[in-house]
Design a protein around this motif. Structure first.
Motif, PDB file in Angstrom:
ATOM      1  N   GLN A 150     -61.042  20.396 141.304  1.00 22.81           N
ATOM      2  CA  GLN A 150     -59.722  20.759 140.789  1.00 22.81           C
ATOM      3  C   GLN A 150     -59.226  19.733 139.777  1.00 22.81           C
ATOM      4  O   GLN A 150     -58.679  20.092 138.725  1.00 22.81           O
ATOM      5  CB  GLN A 150     -58.719  20.873 141.936  1.00 22.81           C
ATOM      6  CG  GLN A 150     -57.325  21.252 141.470  1.00 22.81           C
ATOM      7  CD  GLN A 150     -56.345  21.414 142.623  1.00 22.81           C
ATOM      8  OE1 GLN A 150     -56.733  21.683 143.739  1.00 22.81           O
ATOM      9  NE2 GLN A 150     -55.059  21.229 142.324  1.00 22.81           N
ATOM     10  N   GLU A 151     -59.451  18.471 140.068  1.00 23.52           N
ATOM     11  CA  GLU A 151     -59.008  17.422 139.149  1.00 23.52           C
ATOM     12  C   GLU A 151     -59.765  17.497 137.834  1.00 23.52           C
ATOM     13  O   GLU A 151     -59.192  17.305 136.755  1.00 23.52           O
ATOM     14  CB  GLU A 151     -59.196  16.052 139.797  1.00 23.52           C
ATOM     15  CG  GLU A 151     -58.593  14.911 138.987  1.00 23.52           C
ATOM     16  CD  GLU A 151     -58.676  13.569 139.693  1.00 23.52           C
ATOM     17  OE1 GLU A 151     -58.318  12.554 139.078  1.00 23.52           O
ATOM     18  OE2 GLU A 151     -59.115  13.543 140.870  1.00 23.52           O
ATOM     19  N   ASP A 210     -58.375  20.424 135.891  1.00 27.56           N
ATOM     20  CA  ASP A 210     -57.042  20.098 135.373  1.00 27.56           C
ATOM     21  C   ASP A 210     -57.111  19.166 134.163  1.00 27.56           C
ATOM     22  O   ASP A 210     -56.227  19.187 133.301  1.00 27.56           O
ATOM     23  CB  ASP A 210     -56.193  19.444 136.467  1.00 27.56           C
ATOM     24  CG  ASP A 210     -55.787  20.430 137.558  1.00 27.56           C
ATOM     25  OD1 ASP A 210     -55.871  21.646 137.307  1.00 27.56           O
ATOM     26  OD2 ASP A 210     -55.405  19.976 138.657  1.00 27.56           O
ATOM     27  N   SER A 211     -58.166  18.349 134.106  1.00 28.34           N
ATOM     28  CA  SER A 211     -58.264  17.364 133.022  1.00 28.34           C
ATOM     29  C   SER A 211     -58.781  17.963 131.717  1.00 28.34           C
ATOM     30  O   SER A 211     -58.713  17.319 130.675  1.00 28.34           O
ATOM     31  CB  SER A 211     -59.180  16.213 133.451  1.00 28.34           C
ATOM     32  OG  SER A 211     -60.537  16.639 133.526  1.00 28.34           O
ATOM     33  N   GLU A 243     -58.543  19.713 128.490  1.00 30.50           N
ATOM     34  CA  GLU A 243     -57.360  19.931 127.660  1.00 30.50           C
ATOM     35  C   GLU A 243     -57.621  20.787 126.425  1.00 30.50           C
ATOM     36  O   GLU A 243     -56.722  21.462 125.940  1.00 30.50           O
ATOM     37  CB  GLU A 243     -56.775  18.574 127.224  1.00 30.50           C
ATOM     38  CG  GLU A 243     -56.259  17.748 128.403  1.00 30.50           C
ATOM     39  CD  GLU A 243     -55.658  16.433 127.953  1.00 30.50           C
ATOM     40  OE1 GLU A 243     -55.845  16.077 126.768  1.00 30.50           O
ATOM     41  OE2 GLU A 243     -55.019  15.756 128.778  1.00 30.50           O
ATOM     42  N   LYS A 252     -57.776  28.369 130.091  1.00 35.91           N
ATOM     43  CA  LYS A 252     -57.543  27.384 131.145  1.00 35.91           C
ATOM     44  C   LYS A 252     -57.224  28.091 132.474  1.00 35.91           C
ATOM     45  O   LYS A 252     -57.714  27.692 133.536  1.00 35.91           O
ATOM     46  CB  LYS A 252     -56.385  26.465 130.742  1.00 35.91           C
ATOM     47  CG  LYS A 252     -56.131  25.297 131.680  1.00 35.91           C
ATOM     48  CD  LYS A 252     -57.233  24.248 131.577  1.00 35.91           C
ATOM     49  CE  LYS A 252     -56.892  22.994 132.371  1.00 35.91           C
ATOM     50  NZ  LYS A 252     -55.874  22.163 131.694  1.00 35.91           N
ATOM     51  N   ARG A 253     -56.422  29.142 132.412  1.00 38.98           N
ATOM     52  CA  ARG A 253     -56.114  29.900 133.634  1.00 38.98           C
ATOM     53  C   ARG A 253     -57.363  30.528 134.222  1.00 38.98           C
ATOM     54  O   ARG A 253     -57.554  30.543 135.438  1.00 38.98           O
ATOM     55  CB  ARG A 253     -55.093  31.008 133.312  1.00 38.98           C
ATOM     56  CG  ARG A 253     -53.693  30.504 133.045  1.00 38.98           C
ATOM     57  CD  ARG A 253     -52.743  31.690 133.052  1.00 38.98           C
ATOM     58  NE  ARG A 253     -51.555  31.450 132.282  1.00 38.98           N
ATOM     59  CZ  ARG A 253     -50.607  32.364 132.079  1.00 38.98           C
ATOM     60  NH1 ARG A 253     -50.740  33.574 132.568  1.00 38.98           N
ATOM     61  NH2 ARG A 253     -49.540  32.068 131.363  1.00 38.98           N
ATOM     62  N   LYS A 294     -59.486  27.858 135.893  1.00 34.64           N
ATOM     63  CA  LYS A 294     -58.914  27.483 137.191  1.00 34.64           C
ATOM     64  C   LYS A 294     -59.219  28.544 138.241  1.00 34.64           C
ATOM     65  O   LYS A 294     -59.574  28.227 139.382  1.00 34.64           O
ATOM     66  CB  LYS A 294     -57.400  27.284 137.067  1.00 34.64           C
ATOM     67  CG  LYS A 294     -56.991  26.000 136.373  1.00 34.64           C
ATOM     68  CD  LYS A 294     -55.473  25.829 136.391  1.00 34.64           C
ATOM     69  CE  LYS A 294     -55.070  24.490 135.793  1.00 34.64           C
ATOM     70  NZ  LYS A 294     -53.596  24.285 135.830  1.00 34.64           N
TER      71      LYS A 294
END
Length: 601
Positions: free
Chosen positions: A139-140, A143-144, A146, A153-154, A157
């Motif tokens: 997850q991290e 999230d990183s 960019e 991005k969605r 995830k």
């Protein structure tokens, strides 16, 4: 049944032998499994996962980030290594002390790990904690990233979360203490029963794995669910029109019609008497009609949104006006049927047709500018896969849609039921809501692509206009008095998106109600339950956040507030009407015949 030797946790010899005998039964089930998989129907593989381009873009963005900001990436990796090594060291120290116990686990509780062995047994505790460390690291890392646009991005995830959820240790027999304990207790019978459940589910779906969520034998349409009395008073190729028996001596002059979504069946509004919206509406003194849509097959391939409008909405409105001898009716549209009701209202305005006096929208999206949790499924690679699928089949099979919705809540609707059924060998529960959830409908090829491309992807209705029936339909032309009900935790039709659509409608008389809970429970919320509350605010010029912040909260169901709104638009009271007339003799008892047709696989 002797399960253990006296005074010991070690299985007896007899117990082990019986377990071996049970496991031998697996051979017959394995042959059935091989047979069903050999005749498995297929679907387009693009519907199973995103294109490799998504992961390639993510990897490229992650690599670019590591070059531009190596300290951040190194920090993440070192933190992950540190947690992993520390976790291993603590486990080793616990064993070195000579005690077969797990180290202290102060981590957050997760209901997947409710068995005490996840905390007390070193083996299971180590696996659990390492899984959670791995999940946090993934997850991290996601999230990183960019250098991806918001939609990508969605999607990243979403699919990374699916991978993490799929690899949970609870999903595997060797690392699930509940399943292992059950296997020992039942001498392997739970595993045999579980395999029987798995094979049966595969056989029922032509080799596609659709986890059965409910005991389907426990329910009968018209028997113990969908029991409100009424008659089918009209039928065509698209729908059956049901008129329900009055339950009061007087009724309001203006009749009411409900257009339910054709992705599912209408009886979600008539499951049991105590939570039936249909029963409640008739008890308030309304002449109620409900449309029951046909469950289409390949013969409906060329049926489009225009057919649902002409042979569904306009046909129902025409016949209701003829039966009740009125010029106007009130209408409700639920989910996609609410979206289409808005299209109908725009078309009626352009045609000068004033047959609808007021409109109510249940969880209906009309502005698709934000796609929320459905973003992963509205990108070109997934929609291209659906298009290829429906071109081949002629329709979008129900299980594909059901699977898509289920994976939005995969732990609750996929993995947990699969564990109970396939590893624990349990019979699915007798739960009416889950029975309805599994009784889906197919979508015609043409209609599915019109909806996905024109409305969802290009958002034409809320922007330049949606071309249909020779008209360009626009959201701003919806100008009848309207009431919209949205649900606070709805993951299918997010309430802020429903609100934004209502703001763009042209009606001067607009009411918006926000109810607690989700897409179904928020709507099927009878006053007798005294369960979920609702928010009211007359100022629809505010942003969604400000609207809710300034709203008044009311305990209990929204039904009475909506009924008070509807009552003002329903005319005088007259003698109750019996279903049909001389030109519309009853064709069948409610819930009708179309509703019993099962979706094609």
């Amino acid at each position: 049944m002797t399960t253990m030797d006296k005074g010991s946790n070690v299985p007896s010899v007899e117990h082990v032998e019986r377990m071996k005998e049970n496991l031998e039964k697996v051979e017959a089930l394995s042959r059935r499994l091989v047979d069903v998989m050999a005749h498995k129907t297929s679907h387009n593989p693009a519907l199973d996962a995103p294109s490799q381009e998504l992961f390639a873009n993510a990897a490229t963005a992650y690599w670019a980030e590591s070059l531009q900001n190596p300290a951040r990436i190194i920090e993440q990796q070192v933190a992950y290594w540190g947690k992993t090594v520390t976790h291993f060291a603590e486990a080793q120290q616990a064993l070195a002390r000579g005690k077969f116990e797990a180290p202290a686990d102060p981590g957050p509780k997760d209901r997947r790990f409710a068995n005490p062995l996840w905390d007390s047994h070193p083996y299971f505790n180590f696996i659990k904690q390492q899984y959670l460390i791995n999940a946090d690291a993934i997850q991290e890392a996601v999230d990183s990233v960019e250098d991806l646009d918001d939609k990508e991005k969605r999607r990243l995830k979403y699919f990374s979360r699916q991978i993490v959820d799929m690899l949970a240790p609870t999903n595997f027999l060797g690392t699930n203490p509940d399943a292992l304990e059950k296997a020992l207790e039942t001498e392997g019978q739970s595993l045999v029963d579980g395999l029987e459940n798995l094979v049966s589910d595969l056989e029922a779906n032509n080799g596609e794995l659709v986890v059965r969520l409910v005991d389907e034998k426990a329910f009968e349409l018209g028997g113990n669910i969908a029991t409100s009395p009424g008659k089918v008073v009209y039928r065509n190729r698209m729908m059956e029109l049901i008129q329900y028996e009055p339950t009061t001596e007087k009724v309001f002059q203006t009749p009411l019609v409900i257009f339910p979504p054709w992705i599912n069946k209408f009886y979600i509004l008539d499951l049991k008497e105590q939570n039936s919206l249909i029963k409640w509406i008739t008890s308030q003194g309304y002449t109620l009609f409900v449309v029951s849509w046909v469950n289409p097959d390949a013969a409906y391939a060329e049926v489009g949104m225009e057919d649902y409008i002409e042979d569904g909405y306009f046909a129902a409105i025409r016949e209701i006006k003829a039966i009740t001898k009125v010029q106007q009716i009130n209408a409700i549209g639920y989910c996609i049927a609410g979206t289409t009701l808005a299209l109908v209202l725009s078309l009626m305005k352009q045609r000068g047709d004033k047959s609808i006096k007021s409109a109510t929208f249940f969880t209906a999206l009309t502005d698709f500018a934000e796609q929320g949790e459905f973003t992963p499924f509205l990108s070109d690679d997934f929609i291209d896969g659906i298009e290829a699928e429906v071109e081949k089949q002629g329709f979008l099979r129900s299980y594909i849609m059901a699977r898509t919705f289920s994976y939005l809540r995969s732990n609750d609707l996929v993995y947990s039921p699969a564990i109970r059924s396939y590893m624990m060998g349990e019979t699915p529960p007798a739960f009416d809501l889950l029975y309805w959830n599994g009784d889906g409908s197919n979508l015609p090829r043409k209609m599915a692509m019109q909806y996905l491309r024109g409305l969802c992807q290009r958002n034409e209705f809320a922007q330049e206009g949606f071309e249909l029936l020779g008209h360009k339909l626009k959201l701003e032309e919806v100008n009848v008095p309207l009431c919209s009900i949205a649900c606070e935790t709805d993951h299918i039709a997010a309430w802020k998106d429903c609100y934004r659509g209502v703001q763009k409608m042209g009606a001067k008389d607009r009411t918006f109600i926000l109810t607690q809970s989700g897409h179904i429970a928020g709507i099927v919320n009878p006053p007798s339950k005294k369960k979920y509350g609702h928010y009211l605010n007359d100022d629809l010029s505010l942003s969604a956040e400000d609207w809710q912040a300034g709203a008044d909260f009311h305990e209990g169901s929204w039904w009475p507030h909506w009924e008070a709104w509807l009552r003002k638009r329903s005319g005088k009271q007259i003698a109750a009407r019996t279903p049909g007339d001389s030109e519309h003799p009853p064709l069948a008892d409610a819930p009708g015949t179309y509703v019993t047709t099962k979706a094609s696989r």
